[in-house]
Design a protein around this motif. Structure first.
Motif: not given
Length: 190
Positions: A123-128, A82-87, A96-105
């Protein structure tokens, strides 16, 4: 006399060295076990990215007052820096401020690992897996301090059941068949 002390000293050193060197004489042939925890390296090029995050995904086991948890194998874990802009303004969206880094299981024990993690917020997005019936977690956030050994535990739950229908209004009529073939109309409280 000095030679006697020197000889005794050499003898003591020899005995000490011999006792320390005792042990298996055969060369070591065992191979260290490889980790079975799925690992995602976030920033291999950054020499300051020293963080290690040990993660687990668990699901609530129904029953009882105290929830118990079981590991969730095969859960998809998407990682975002997460790279939240100052304002941030109204034109800025989360993507626009979430830089995807990859997926693993997750493995059979519900574990995963992130390595080479720079300091920052993630931030993690977890899909069971669908067969589990658990709800996905779309924004589990944590901050990395850039140190090893940080733990993250994502707890999944089942969807809430739909709420019961509202009770009928108090001034409604209750219609039922009375004895014989007649229809009986009763007002509440009468």
């Amino acid at each position: 006399m000095k030679a006697t002390h020197f000889t005794a000293f050499l003898f003591a050193v020899t005995v000490l060295a011999a006792s320390c060197s005792k042990g298996p004489t055969a060369p070591r042939t065992e191979v260290p076990a490889l980790s079975t925890v799925p690992t995602l390296h976030l920033s291999l090029d950054d020499a300051n990215a020293l963080g290690v995050v040990h993660g687990s995904v668990v699901g609530v086991v129904p029953g009882g007052d105290d929830p118990n948890f079981a590991p969730v194998a095969g859960a998809q874990v998407d990682v975002y820096h997460m790279t939240v802009p100052p304002n941030p303004g109204p034109q800025d969206s989360v993507s626009s401020f979430a830089d995807f880094k990859g997926t693993l299981y997750t493995n059979a024990d519900g574990l995963f690992e992130l390595r080479d993690v720079p300091v920052g917020e993630y931030s993690l997005h977890v899909i069971p897996p669908p067969a589990t019936g658990y709800q996905e977690v779309s924004a589990y956030t944590f901050a990395s301090d850039g140190n090893s050994g940080q733990g993250v535990r994502v707890e999944l739950s089942y969807p809430l059941p739909p709420p019961p229908p509202p009770p009928p209004p108090e001034d409604s009529l209750k219609v039922s068949r009375g004895p014989g073939s007649g229809i009986r109309i009763a007002r509440p409280g009468r």
